[in-house]
Design a protein around this motif. Structure first.
Motif, mmCIF file in Angstrom:
data_model
loop_
_atom_site.group_PDB
_atom_site.id
_atom_site.type_symbol
_atom_site.label_atom_id
_atom_site.label_comp_id
_atom_site.label_asym_id
_atom_site.label_seq_id
_atom_site.Cartn_x
_atom_site.Cartn_y
_atom_site.Cartn_z
ATOM 1 N N MET A 179 -26.101 9.187 15.798
ATOM 2 C CA MET A 179 -26.001 10.496 15.164
ATOM 3 C C MET A 179 -25.488 10.369 13.734
ATOM 4 S SD MET A 179 -27.065 12.718 17.417
ATOM 5 C CE MET A 179 -28.321 11.422 17.595
ATOM 6 N N GLY A 180 -26.222 10.984 12.795
ATOM 7 C CA GLY A 180 -25.795 11.025 11.405
ATOM 8 C C GLY A 180 -25.232 12.389 11.064
ATOM 9 N N PHE A 237 -22.561 -0.776 13.958
ATOM 10 C CA PHE A 237 -23.593 0.077 13.379
ATOM 11 C C PHE A 237 -23.154 1.535 13.431
ATOM 12 C CE2 PHE A 237 -25.617 -3.698 14.984
ATOM 13 C CZ PHE A 237 -26.621 -3.997 14.079
ATOM 14 N N LEU A 238 -23.325 2.238 12.323
ATOM 15 C CA LEU A 238 -23.006 3.660 12.251
ATOM 16 C C LEU A 238 -23.655 4.248 11.005
ATOM 17 C CD1 LEU A 238 -19.429 4.195 10.893
ATOM 18 C CD2 LEU A 238 -20.380 1.914 11.149
ATOM 19 N N HIS A 239 -23.482 5.544 10.808
ATOM 20 C CA HIS A 239 -24.203 6.200 9.725
ATOM 21 C C HIS A 239 -23.544 6.023 8.361
ATOM 22 C CE1 HIS A 239 -26.958 8.871 7.761
ATOM 23 N NE2 HIS A 239 -25.978 9.644 7.350
ATOM 24 N N GLY A 240 -22.298 6.458 8.237
ATOM 25 C CA GLY A 240 -21.652 6.461 6.921
ATOM 26 C C GLY A 240 -20.804 5.236 6.660
ATOM 27 N N PRO A 286 -16.745 8.729 10.155
ATOM 28 C CA PRO A 286 -17.823 7.732 10.190
ATOM 29 C C PRO A 286 -19.204 8.235 9.798
ATOM 30 C CG PRO A 286 -16.405 7.498 12.109
ATOM 31 C CD PRO A 286 -15.987 8.760 11.429
ATOM 32 N N THR A 287 -19.460 9.534 9.851
ATOM 33 C CA THR A 287 -20.793 10.012 9.466
ATOM 34 C C THR A 287 -20.860 10.486 8.018
ATOM 35 O OG1 THR A 287 -20.286 12.211 10.364
ATOM 36 C CG2 THR A 287 -21.425 10.655 11.822
ATOM 37 N N GLY A 317 -25.933 3.495 6.871
ATOM 38 C CA GLY A 317 -26.944 4.207 6.100
ATOM 39 C C GLY A 317 -26.259 5.168 5.154
ATOM 40 N N HIS A 318 -26.790 6.409 5.065
ATOM 41 C CA HIS A 318 -26.121 7.533 4.410
ATOM 42 C C HIS A 318 -26.126 7.498 2.888
ATOM 43 C CE1 HIS A 318 -23.607 11.037 4.186
ATOM 44 N NE2 HIS A 318 -22.528 10.386 3.800
#
Length: 371
Positions: A179-180, A237-240, A286-287, A317-318
């Motif tokens: 989830m982002g 691994f995560l979004h932000g 984290p996002t 990412g992000h």
């Protein structure tokens, strides 16, 4: 004479206002700027009998329905190339959030509804085959969030990932759909970045965009079973990004992922009223965190976070780049390669190699370059 002139002027003004109102209403109903809209399917829980469920389709701006046929959706004739998904009875199962001994990993991020670019990239890199089916064997694929918003093919991306989720598991591999911030925004009704295409579905289905993916929808239930952070081999691994505040709060993956799932539908006001939720969903959480890309960010802080999770890499990412990028001696791996612009993109390939992972950029044309 003056009274007649004034009356005529007022009549003309009123007529003009009505014409503008009619024109605006007509524009909303028919969306002529976008041409004929084809969208769907949308599937909701409507009764205890799953075989009586109806799928909703937007075909040339008209709302059509089809019945669920033994877990298979069939689009109406003349409805373009919209997805025809097979439902996955295990779609809502909650997976583990830590995996070891994975032979190969591919990661990408921030697709934002750019279905065509996503398919071309995955196909050229042999992650999927010519028919858009899983071809990565027992490997793990990580999408680090932000499928929603901006682009015009969000629903196509979602149903494609839904299909790939099952195919990967059937092959002994795994799809990790994280989830982002844009998934979180849509689910709590923050619709600032929704593409204009989806106003037609909102109007015809009489649901706001977030309600198209609520707890009663097939895609919404599937998304709500997913993690926000996963650990695979020696990579996180995560979004932000993970800030030092996470370490200070002594949070664990299990606890955080459970909290995300339990509170994903809360309003921004409810989230801000709770200290932990405010951190996890907003601000330096984290996002949203972008600290790794600031000039004054210290590598020693990265080392502290890596040690806390016992990993060698943090994959995020992000924050948009022009390519897959390694920072702080590849301790941070940035995989938002600006797919959202709809032109091209890259992905990251991680192959365990003893104590030193092999890190590779997978380019849009199918070639590969060592990071």
């Amino acid at each position: 004479m003056n009274k007649i002139l004034i009356l005529a002027t007022l009549t003309l003004m009123l007529s003009t206002q009505v014409s503008f109102a009619d024109a605006n209403e007509a524009k909303y109903k028919s969306t002529p700027a976008l041409g004929s809209i084809f969208d769907g399917p949308y599937l909701f829980d409507q009764s205890s009998n799953q075989q009586t469920r109806q799928a909703y389709w937007i075909c040339a701006n008209a709302l059509l329905t089809t019945a669920l046929d033994k877990g298979q959706l069939h689009r109406p004739s003349g409805c373009g190339q919209l997805p025809e998904p097979t439902l996955n009875p295990k779609a809502k199962n909650i997976a583990a959030n830590t995996f070891t001994h994975v032979s190969k990993i591919v990661a990408l991020s921030d697709v934002h509804g750019q279905f065509d670019v996503l398919i071309t990239l995955l196909k050229n890199q042999k992650i999927i085959d010519e028919y858009n089916n899983w071809a990565y064997g027992t490997g793990h694929m990580v999408m680090t969030g932000d499928m929603f918003d901006r682009g015009h093919q969000v629903n196509e991306v979602l149903w494609f990932m839904y299909k790939l989720d099952k195919q990967a598991s059937d092959a002994g591999g795994k799809l990790h759909l994280l989830m982002g911030n844009h998934e979180q925004m849509v689910m709590r009704g923050d619709l600032r970045y929704v593409n204009e295409r989806y106003h037609t579905a909102e109007r015809l289905l009489e649901r706001s965009y977030d309600e198209l993916y609520d707890k009663t929808s097939e895609i919404g239930q599937w998304l709500r079973s997913k993690h926000t952070i996963v650990k695979i081999n020696d990579s996180l691994f995560l979004h932000g990004g993970i800030s030092g505040e996470w370490v200070d709060r002594k949070l664990t993956l299990d606890k955080a992922n459970q909290i995300y799932r339990a509170n994903i539908d809360k309003s921004k006001a409810e989230i801000k009223s709770d200290d932990l939720l405010n951190f996890l969903f907003l601000g330096e959480g984290p996002t949203w965190f972008r600290g790794y890309f600031e000039d004054d960010y210290q590598e020693s802080e990265i080392d502290r976070i890596l040690a806390y999770f016992d990993v060698k890499h943090i994959v995020v990412g992000h924050t948009s780049q022009t390519r897959v990028l390694g920072l702080f001696h590849n301790k941070v791996l940035a995989v938002d390669s600006s797919i959202k612009n709809g032109k091209s993109g890259e992905l990251l390939l991680i192959t365990p190699n003893g104590d030193q992972d092999t890190l590779t950029r997978g380019l849009y044309d199918g070639s590969r370059v060592t990071l």
